[in-house]
Each structure stands twice: as C-alpha cells, then as structure tokens.
Design an enzyme around this catalytic site. Structure first.
Site, mmCIF file in Angstrom:
data_model
loop_
_atom_site.group_PDB
_atom_site.id
_atom_site.type_symbol
_atom_site.label_atom_id
_atom_site.label_comp_id
_atom_site.label_asym_id
_atom_site.label_seq_id
_atom_site.Cartn_x
_atom_site.Cartn_y
_atom_site.Cartn_z
ATOM 1 C CB THR A 186 128.648 12.205 18.775
ATOM 2 O OG1 THR A 186 127.202 12.363 18.671
ATOM 3 C CG2 THR A 186 128.933 11.740 17.319
ATOM 4 C CD GLU A 332 130.450 12.413 14.034
ATOM 5 O OE1 GLU A 332 131.528 12.584 14.624
ATOM 6 O OE2 GLU A 332 129.506 13.092 14.357
ATOM 7 C CE LYS A 441 130.415 36.542 8.908
ATOM 8 N NZ LYS A 441 129.630 36.079 7.986
ATOM 9 C CD1 TRP A 446 134.553 33.950 8.372
ATOM 10 C CD2 TRP A 446 133.162 33.604 10.211
ATOM 11 N NE1 TRP A 446 133.279 33.806 7.865
ATOM 12 C CE2 TRP A 446 132.436 33.623 8.873
ATOM 13 C CE3 TRP A 446 132.470 33.365 11.303
ATOM 14 C CZ2 TRP A 446 131.231 33.045 8.972
ATOM 15 C CZ3 TRP A 446 131.284 33.090 11.245
ATOM 16 C CH2 TRP A 446 130.796 32.737 10.120
HETATM 17 P P1 ADP Z 1 131.978 15.273 19.827
HETATM 18 O O1 ADP Z 1 132.143 15.314 18.366
HETATM 19 O O2 ADP Z 1 131.091 14.406 20.327
HETATM 20 O O3 ADP Z 1 132.297 16.521 20.609
HETATM 21 P P2 ADP Z 1 134.513 13.888 19.153
HETATM 22 O O4 ADP Z 1 135.496 13.423 20.111
HETATM 23 O O5 ADP Z 1 133.959 13.228 18.086
HETATM 24 O O6 ADP Z 1 133.329 14.246 20.244
HETATM 25 O O7 ADP Z 1 135.153 15.491 18.681
HETATM 26 C C1 ADP Z 1 135.296 15.792 17.543
HETATM 27 C C2 ADP Z 1 135.669 17.179 17.371
HETATM 28 O O8 ADP Z 1 136.753 17.408 18.213
HETATM 29 C C3 ADP Z 1 136.294 17.581 16.234
HETATM 30 O O9 ADP Z 1 135.079 17.918 15.226
HETATM 31 C C4 ADP Z 1 136.763 18.908 16.470
HETATM 32 O O10 ADP Z 1 136.027 20.014 16.647
HETATM 33 C C5 ADP Z 1 137.679 18.536 17.627
HETATM 34 N N1 ADP Z 1 139.186 18.239 17.636
HETATM 35 C C6 ADP Z 1 139.397 17.005 17.520
HETATM 36 N N2 ADP Z 1 140.732 16.908 17.384
HETATM 37 C C7 ADP Z 1 141.273 18.210 17.207
HETATM 38 C C8 ADP Z 1 142.278 18.895 17.305
HETATM 39 N N3 ADP Z 1 143.599 17.873 17.083
HETATM 40 N N4 ADP Z 1 142.389 19.934 17.316
HETATM 41 C C9 ADP Z 1 141.209 20.860 17.382
HETATM 42 N N5 ADP Z 1 140.106 20.343 17.497
HETATM 43 C C10 ADP Z 1 140.015 19.104 17.713
#
Ligand code: ADP
Length: 542
Positions: A186, A332, A441, A446
């Site tokens: 990640t 993940e 918040k 929220w």
């Molecule tokens: P990291 O978690 O290391 O930043 P990732 O590429 O795994 O890298 O990121 C996943 C996160 O990206 C998700 O948990 C979410 O918060 C955000 N994310 C992914 N796709 C979308 C989407 N279509 N819209 C909004 N947020 C997104």
C-alpha cells in the site's frame, strides 16, 4: 458426498499467458519506450521471450519458488514479460512504486526481502541513493541501458543479455493456484506501507470477472492503453485481462503528459484506457485547449483510485463523446470491487440523475461482497442515506498482510475493514464519502470531504480541490478547502460558498479556502491529506 466430475484445472497466471499465446498469438503489444522510440511485437513473441526469461531466473539467477523478485520500471513490454516470467519461475512479481520516497522504497524492498530487482535505466538515479542499504538483493538487472550507461551500482546484469541466454522450451514451474504470484505494498497514506500478496487464483478470478460487460467490458475488438502504472495494484489487472480478452496492449512508459497520451490514442487507435482522475482531468483540459482533428476512437475509459467529479463525466461525454466508468478498490482488494454503470431500469431517468448514478462507486462484482457497518455494530440499511464503513470479503480480498499480525484489519467474523465510509442505495450502488481518517466531524455531524471536493471541482474555474478537517473551538472541526484555480482565474471564498450552498447545508461549508499552485499528492496520484494536515499544523496552509 457426491463430487462433480469435472477436471481440476489450476487457475494460474501460466494459464493466462498460455491462452494469450494459443488463441491470440497475432495480437499486438506496443510500447513507447522511455527514450521515445517505439517497440512493437506480438503476443507470440512476448511468450517466447517470457519463457526465456523464466528459464534464466531459475537456472542462472537461482530464483527459488516463493522468492520475491522486484521491478522498478515504467509500463512497457519488458515489464509485461516480467509479470509472467517471475510467476512462471514459481516466484512472486513485486512491482515497486517508483514515486514513493527513498525511505519508503528501502523499507519495502527490505521488508519484502526482494532477491532480484529489475530496474529501468531511466530510473537508476532514483534507485542509487538507497541501493547500498538493500540487505537482501543479490542481483540488479538493468533494462534499456544505452551504450554510455554510467552508474555507481555494482555488479549489474543486462536484461537483453539474460534473454539471449534463455531457453524458450522452458517448462513453467508448477504451482498450486493458492501460491503467491505477485505482491504490492500500500502507498502508506495511512501509515507504513503494508505488503499484500496476490495468489494465482485470486489474480485469475479478478481478471476474468473484471473483463465482463458490467465492469471493464474488454474484448478482442479493443486496443487498450495501459496508463495506470504497473506498480499501482498490478495496473488494476489489465495486463492479465488483455491476454484473456485478446485485446491489443499499448503502453506509454514515462510519456504520461496529456498531449503525449492523446497523440498515442490517435496514432494507435485506442478504444479503451484506464487511469486515475488526475490523468483524465489533464486529458480533458488538453483536448479543450488543443482540439484534435476528427474524433478519437476511444469509446470508454476506466477511472478510479479517487472520486471522479460528476461534472467531468458529463463534460467528457458532451464535449468529446467519450464515456467513462468509475470503479472503486484498494491495494488490499486486487483492486476492483465495484464498478458503476447504468442498468436497464435507469434509462427512464433524466440525464442529471443518470450522471449522479455513474459518479457513485458502483455495485459489487460477482465474487466479492460488501456490507456497510455502522458504529454501533449493526449493518446499515440500503437506503442511500445511512452511513457506515464498507467491509468486504471475497475471492480477491486480503486475508492478512505480509509478515504483519494483529493490526485489527478484519472484523471478528472475517470481513476486511476498508476504512472507507459511505452509503449504499436500494440497488446496491455504493457511494464513498470519505476515509475514516479523513472524515470531518463538525458539531456532532459528519461532513463529507469527498462530496465537497467533487462539487468544488464542478466549478468552471476550479482545476482541483481537496478538503481536510481543521480544529475549531466551537464546532470541534470544520472543513478547510484547498483549491487550485484554472489559469488566470480566481474566485473568492464567499462566492465559492454561494456556489456550494445549492448542494450543502450552511454548517457543512468550508470555514476557509486556501489557494495552492498544486495539491500535494501521494505516489499514486491521490491527494496526500496526511501531508496537508501536517502543512496546516506547521502553519504553511493559511
Ligand atoms: P492506498 O490505500 O495505499 O492509498 P490504494 O490505491 O490502495 O492506495 O487506495 C485505496 C483507496 O483509494 C480506497 O480505500 C479509497 O479511499 C480510494 N479510492 C479508490 N477508488 C476510489 C473511487 N472510485 N472513489 C473514491 N475513492 C476511491
């Protein structure tokens, strides 16, 4: 017990490349290389070289089953060969994110205990600063080196020399489908990078499902431009999908500027592409600034990784006739969990409502399940209003991080807690409003930073907007919006709040606006809110 009498046929990446070679040997793989030259060959040629490379990994470099073999490279044909040669040798292909900090990459390579690193010559300068601190790497293999290559790196091998020594009659190392074939870390936006191991089986099932019409809808009629980096969650599975679907694969390496990508789309008659919102925002602006002659053959693109503003979905379609579909996922989750497309019952809706559905993150794909867990431990109603954290499980969802235990990543009954928060409507469309760590918040209510950001980005003068929570004496927290204006444009905070008032209650409006030249980003192009919060704390975001 009566078992079915079907053959046991392992789901592996070996079978993906075998299929691509057997059924679509003539399909093209095109790369614009880091030095600007073009390389073209077919699936059949790729297959032969991949076999040679796998043979060298085993016989000359001493790679053993389960060893981690890293790549530090742009998207191009050699990287694609590595995607299949490394698992073909029974090992684990570990693409490193070239955009992380030196400290993070050093941590990741040492934590993963990578044994070999395949390195693009054009990225050597990024690699050299920490190379001497890598404790497990036995071989460094350079790709695309010119004759005048100067480097302080010791004992390097050259990719093409290795291929020349390989044997194309090598038998793939036999694997169990549950063995690891690849891994990604990640990007550490919410802590230290964590390792995620994908299995042959999860990779196969993810690719087969994501290919289908409710998701990527990729076929042998497509020419696919792989913009999403191969180090970002295995390019979202597209390298596997292209072979399974028989689509031609086109890769841009470092040529990621909007004008270069548009040029590639024109020359190579691209029909489908993928990329994060920043890429598509850049492409939209470039197309507006420099209209091209004739239409692009691009019919659709997949966008994900961050929320994509509804206004941009509409403008891409109205201005250029290009559709997009929005997906959600994480490192993940392999990554694709949901995709948002319209269904037959949506066709009676007006255009505005249709776009609002498409801007949601979408419905779960077969093979994964999502539930929305409320703070009190009950599952939220599917009403599009009740918030909770998304929890997921399924064939390609992580069951535990590599060499890390007890980090509270899963619920007691085994669902993965995504840290993303939002709602699900009556048709199962999820809408992400925030990450748990990014929530604002205010006065006990929220506020969705994602909703504020996407609405602000619909303002005609705003190029980008990112919202974080800042402390407030009265309300505990209030939103702070950082905005980047388009060239020569500015709008006052009061006017922006007027603009937002149509969509938000007064208490939800940003307390302050900060104008920036650019928004800090993570290694995969997302808003770096951790950095923004620390800049604010240091008094640099005022
Ligand atoms: P990291 O978690 O290391 O930043 P990732 O590429 O795994 O890298 O990121 C996943 C996160 O990206 C998700 O948990 C979410 O918060 C955000 N994310 C992914 N796709 C979308 C989407 N279509 N819209 C909004 N947020 C997104």
């Amino acid at each position: 017990m009566l078992y079915g009498q079907m053959m046991k046929f392992p789901l592996t990446t070996h079978s993906i490349i075998e299929y691509g070679n057997r059924v679509f040997p003539h399909k093209e793989i095109v790369s614009k290389m880091p030095d600007g030259s073009w390389h073209r060959y077919t699936n059949a040629e790729m297959y032969k070289r991949t076999k040679k490379l796998a043979s060298v990994l085993v016989r000359q470099l001493g790679v053993q089953p389960g060893d981690r073999v890293a790549t530090f490279a742009w998207n191009h044909y050699q990287h694609l060969e590595l995607y299949f040669a490394i698992p073909g040798a029974g090992a684990v292909c570990h693409p490193l994110n070239i955009r992380l900090s030196s400290e993070q990459i050093e941590f990741i390579v040492n934590h993963a205990e990578d044994k070999v690193v395949f390195l693009d010559a054009s990225l050597i300068a990024l690699f050299e600063p920490f190379a001497s601190r890598l404790t497990t790497v036995k071989h460094l293999v350079i790709m695309n080196a010119s004759d005048e290559l100067l480097t302080s790196l010791p004992n390097i091998l050259h990719y093409e020399d290795l291929i020349a020594q390989g044997k194309d009659d090598f038998d793939w190392v036999e694997v169990d489908e549950n063995q690891a074939c690849s891994m990604c870390y990640t990007s550490g936006t919410t802590g230290n990078p964590k390792g995620v191991l994908y299995s042959h089986r999860s990779t196969y099932l993810h690719a087969i499902t994501t290919m289908t019409p409710n998701a990527a809808n990729i076929s042998s009629a497509d020419r696919f431009l792989s913009i999403c980096p191969m180090f970002h969650v295995m390019a979202w599975g597209f390298p596997y999908m292209c072979l399974l679907a028989g689509a031609d694969t086109i890769m841009p390496s470092k040529h990621l500027q909007p004008a270069s990508l548009i040029d590639m789309m024109q020359k190579e008659k691209i029909t489908l592409a993928n990329g994060v919102p920043t890429i598509w925002m850049g492409i939209y602006e470039e197309l507006k600034r420099n209209p091209i002659k004739g239409n692009l053959s691009l019919k659709e693109f997949m966008v994900g990784g961050s929320a994509f503003p509804a206004g941009l979905i509409r403008r891409f379609e109205e201005d250029f006739g290009i559709a997009c579909f929005h997906g959600w996922g994480m490192t993940e989750t392999s990554p694709v969990v949901t995709v948002s497309r319209l269904q037959s019952h949506h066709h009676i809706m007006n255009d505005g409502d249709k776009i609002r559905i498409r801007a949601k993150q979408g419905i779960e794909m077969p093979g994964v399940e999502i539930r929305v867990m409320q703070e009190d431990g009950t599952i939220a109603k599917k009403d599009g209003k009740t918030f909770g954290e998304f929890e997921v499980r399924g064939h390609w969802i992580i069951s535990g991080y590599y060499k890390m235990e007890n980090i509270n990543s899963h619920s007691k009954d085994g669902w993965f807690k995504t840290g993303d928060v939002g709602t699900m409507d009556e048709y199962g469309y999820m809408e992400l409003t925030d990450r748990t760590k990014d929530l604002v918040k205010s006065g006990g209510e929220w506020i969705s930073s994602v909703a504020l950001e996407t609405t602000l980005m619909n303002h005609p003068h705003i190029a980008e907007a990112a919202v974080i929570a800042i402390p407030d004496e009265k309300w505990v927290e209030r939103p702070l919006a950082c905005v980047v204006f388009k060239e020569d444009k500015t709008v006052s905070g009061n006017e922006l709040n007027e603009f937002l008032l149509g969509h938000f209650a007064k208490y939800q409006l940003p307390k302050r606006y900060v104008t920036l030249k650019e928004i800090p980003r993570t290694g995969v192009g997302k808003f770096d809110k951790k950095k923004m919060r620390s800049l604010y704390a240091e008094g640099k975001l005022v």
